[in-house]
Design a protein around this motif. Sequence first.
Motif, short mmCIF file in Angstrom:
data_model
loop_
_atom_site.label_atom_id
_atom_site.label_comp_id
_atom_site.label_asym_id
_atom_site.label_seq_id
_atom_site.Cartn_x
_atom_site.Cartn_y
_atom_site.Cartn_z
N HIS A 181 0.80 -1.20 -0.09
CA HIS A 181 -0.06 -0.02 0.07
C HIS A 181 0.96 1.23 -0.03
N GLU A 182 0.29 2.23 -0.58
CA GLU A 182 0.83 3.48 -0.49
C GLU A 182 -0.08 4.78 -0.38
N PRO A 183 -0.63 4.74 0.95
CA PRO A 183 -1.63 6.05 1.25
C PRO A 183 -0.84 7.40 1.17
N PRO A 184 -1.09 8.47 1.57
CA PRO A 184 -0.71 9.76 1.52
C PRO A 184 0.06 10.13 2.75
N VAL A 185 1.34 9.05 3.18
CA VAL A 185 2.08 9.70 4.23
C VAL A 185 3.25 10.13 3.65
N PRO A 186 3.37 11.39 4.17
CA PRO A 186 4.60 12.20 3.49
C PRO A 186 6.02 11.62 3.53
N GLN A 187 6.76 11.94 2.58
CA GLN A 187 8.11 11.43 2.49
C GLN A 187 9.17 12.67 2.63
N ILE A 188 9.89 12.39 3.52
CA ILE A 188 11.00 13.57 3.93
C ILE A 188 11.75 14.03 2.68
N ALA A 189 12.04 13.24 1.74
CA ALA A 189 12.73 13.74 0.76
C ALA A 189 12.13 14.64 -0.38
N THR A 190 10.72 14.64 -0.26
CA THR A 190 9.91 15.39 -1.30
C THR A 190 9.03 16.42 -0.26
N ALA A 191 9.21 16.62 1.01
CA ALA A 191 8.41 17.36 1.71
C ALA A 191 8.63 18.87 1.52
N THR A 192 7.56 19.56 1.47
CA THR A 192 7.68 20.90 1.55
C THR A 192 8.18 21.32 3.04
N PRO A 193 8.89 22.80 3.05
CA PRO A 193 9.16 23.21 4.36
C PRO A 193 8.10 22.89 5.32
N VAL A 195 5.71 20.56 5.57
CA VAL A 195 5.60 19.02 6.04
C VAL A 195 6.83 18.68 6.68
N ARG A 196 8.01 19.23 6.27
CA ARG A 196 9.32 18.64 6.80
C ARG A 196 9.26 19.22 8.22
N ALA A 197 8.81 20.42 8.72
CA ALA A 197 8.70 20.74 10.03
C ALA A 197 7.86 19.82 10.86
N SER A 198 6.71 19.36 10.24
CA SER A 198 5.81 18.40 10.90
C SER A 198 6.58 17.19 11.17
N LEU A 199 7.23 16.59 10.10
CA LEU A 199 7.98 15.16 10.22
C LEU A 199 9.12 15.23 11.33
N LEU A 200 9.78 16.31 11.55
CA LEU A 200 10.78 16.59 12.41
C LEU A 200 10.18 16.62 14.11
N GLY A 201 8.92 16.71 14.15
CA GLY A 201 8.34 16.80 15.49
C GLY A 201 7.26 17.66 15.54
N GLY A 202 7.08 18.53 14.62
CA GLY A 202 6.10 19.77 14.78
C GLY A 202 4.80 19.04 14.61
N GLY A 203 4.48 17.60 14.19
CA GLY A 203 3.51 17.05 14.04
C GLY A 203 2.76 16.35 15.32
N ARG A 204 3.71 16.58 16.31
CA ARG A 204 3.46 15.76 17.67
C ARG A 204 2.20 16.49 18.15
N HIS A 205 1.38 15.93 19.09
CA HIS A 205 0.32 16.45 19.83
C HIS A 205 -0.64 17.32 18.93
#
Length: 315
Positions: A181-193, A195-205
């Motif tokens: 499967h390939e749902p819309p889980v973001p990829q760090i290599a193609t992330a916008t700034p 989304v990248r901030a979210s993947l680095l921990g900004g998406g917590r809580h």
Amino acid sequence: MTLALVTMSHSPLLEYVNPPADVKAGVDAAFDAVRAFVTDFDPDLVINIGPDHYNGFFYDIMPPFCIGYDAVGVGDFGTQAGPLNVATDTARALTEFLMQEGIDMTVSLRMEVDHGAVQPMEIIYGDFTAKPVVPIFINSVAPPFTPLKRIRELGEAIGRFASTELPDQKVLLIGSGGLSHEPPVPQIATATPEVRASLLGGGRHLTPEARDARQQRVISAAKDFAAGINVVKPLAPEWDQELMRILASGDLSPIDAWTPDEMSEIAGNSSHEVRTWIAAYAALGAAGPYTVQYSFYKPIPEYIAGFGVTAATLD
């Protein structure tokens, strides 16, 4: 010691989309089968091996695997929130055993788990606190990925622990995730700034509003995928069934040659969730020969998943 296994695909979309009635009935029957299997087995302890989807683990620190000495459900997609019934002493003993076995474990004294770990417990028991649990996270969405041989070795060591250190307990292994499967889980290599901030921990809580917006994106993507719109990666039934055949055979060594890049190319970026299945089956196999007692498989576009459910016991 008595060991048994349940592996299952999970999907945050179970309550949000509507596959054809016969497909839904097949999935419900599979869930009924594993509920009956687990009820009959009646474990004393559950070792719950699951992934995360950037709800509890982020790129600020992304371990290949981690054991929780305590754990809290984040409550995404309507799953239970709050503390799990963690067997802390057993989790600690397992960690120490694995390190002596040469597995460099990460530990969390407050692991946050999402639907990947919670949904199987809810499906089986209706309540994720029903049994004492040792939660084990395996990174399945965030490259780089450890080789599958290492996942197999981790699983084998878990099985040796259960065999030697828990002689008087019935232990249920749960592996949750996948298959193709390939749902819309973001990829760090193609992330916008952003989304990248979210993947680095900004998406917590996340706030309730932010979580709802994130979930609606997934639900919309599933509906588009089922309609043949914006298909990123088709499901791969042949790959799914070959994996299930290898796992049922008892000889997992052929999987050692599979590479992360090949898995992503053939079966999608989230196919790495099968690492949870591999670890669970390797653990069962380390305790002795086994037989798959139940197996279900169906590619289900509405769930954006090659959907599998199995149950196995030692011979």
